[in-house]
Write an enzyme that holds these catalytic residues in place. Sequence first.
Site, PDB file in Angstrom:
ATOM      1  N   TYR A 137       0.834  -1.203   0.000  1.00 48.15           N
ATOM      2  CA  TYR A 137       0.000   0.000   0.000  1.00 48.15           C
ATOM      3  C   TYR A 137       0.871   1.256   0.000  1.00 48.15           C
ATOM      4  O   TYR A 137       0.675   2.168  -0.815  1.00 48.15           O
ATOM      5  CB  TYR A 137      -0.914   0.005   1.219  1.00 48.15           C
ATOM      6  CG  TYR A 137      -1.696   1.289   1.383  1.00 48.15           C
ATOM      7  CD1 TYR A 137      -2.884   1.489   0.688  1.00 48.15           C
ATOM      8  CD2 TYR A 137      -1.240   2.299   2.227  1.00 48.15           C
ATOM      9  CE1 TYR A 137      -3.600   2.669   0.836  1.00 48.15           C
ATOM     10  CE2 TYR A 137      -1.952   3.472   2.377  1.00 48.15           C
ATOM     11  CZ  TYR A 137      -3.128   3.661   1.677  1.00 48.15           C
ATOM     12  OH  TYR A 137      -3.822   4.837   1.817  1.00 48.15           O
ATOM     13  N   LYS A 141       1.348   4.438  -2.907  1.00 43.05           N
ATOM     14  CA  LYS A 141       1.138   5.857  -2.638  1.00 43.05           C
ATOM     15  C   LYS A 141       2.397   6.678  -2.940  1.00 43.05           C
ATOM     16  O   LYS A 141       2.308   7.825  -3.391  1.00 43.05           O
ATOM     17  CB  LYS A 141       0.685   6.058  -1.192  1.00 43.05           C
ATOM     18  CG  LYS A 141      -0.694   5.476  -0.903  1.00 43.05           C
ATOM     19  CD  LYS A 141      -1.753   6.047  -1.845  1.00 43.05           C
ATOM     20  CE  LYS A 141      -3.141   5.524  -1.552  1.00 43.05           C
ATOM     21  NZ  LYS A 141      -4.171   6.126  -2.441  1.00 43.05           N
TER      22      LYS A 141
END
Length: 240
Positions: A137, A141
């Site tokens: 994750y 980003k």
Amino acid sequence: GGIGLDTSKELLKRDLKNLVILDRIKNPAAIAELKALNPKVCVTFYPYDVTVPIAETTKLLKTIFAQLKTIDVLINGAGILDDHQIERTIAVNYTGLVNTTTAIMEFWDKRKCGPGGIICNIGSVTGFNAIYQVPVYSGTKAAVVNFTSSLAKLAPITGVTAYTVNPGITRTTLVQKFNSWLDVEPQVAKKLLAHPTQPPLACAENFVKAIELNQNGALWKLDLGTLEAIKWCKHWDSGI
């Protein structure tokens, strides 16, 4: 839902003409609520999964542009947080964002006689410094931050400006329970929420402020109810 819904509500307090919502899941109650907030704004919904091929995205955008003629801002906000789903996390959080952006360039790029436009990409503070227990994750980003910074530098060529809004830990369903990579920390959500967080509304209010400021290349941090421009340190330059 979450930040997206509250941000839509904040946007409807402004002088908009149209608000188009693209989402994989249809939520008639939420759409009805948004329409009631400001009847002067035309709120429309189209089903859309960001993981579809670019050709499908382009086809949908043709339909929307034919209806509205002009779109000023694209907000890329789809995201999941589950480091067990590695391929889907990358597909939704990064590949989908890149593909949707690439598809809209067909309509905006000034080299194709387009009018230009504005890309607002939702990143995360984990794009600056990872939550190391969820490296997949966090990695997506960081990729969003880098991709968007590149878009901003390409604005003189394309006519399309770009910036990121990067929320801190916000009390949405996304962070209530999620899986760490290889289960390195089964209690990651509980430990994360033990620290100060912000409600979605506080994040949404600053989100809309960032949209109104409209600064090409900006890296906005939206954390604990504040809006802060992040200065990115340059450690290397391609020189071209």
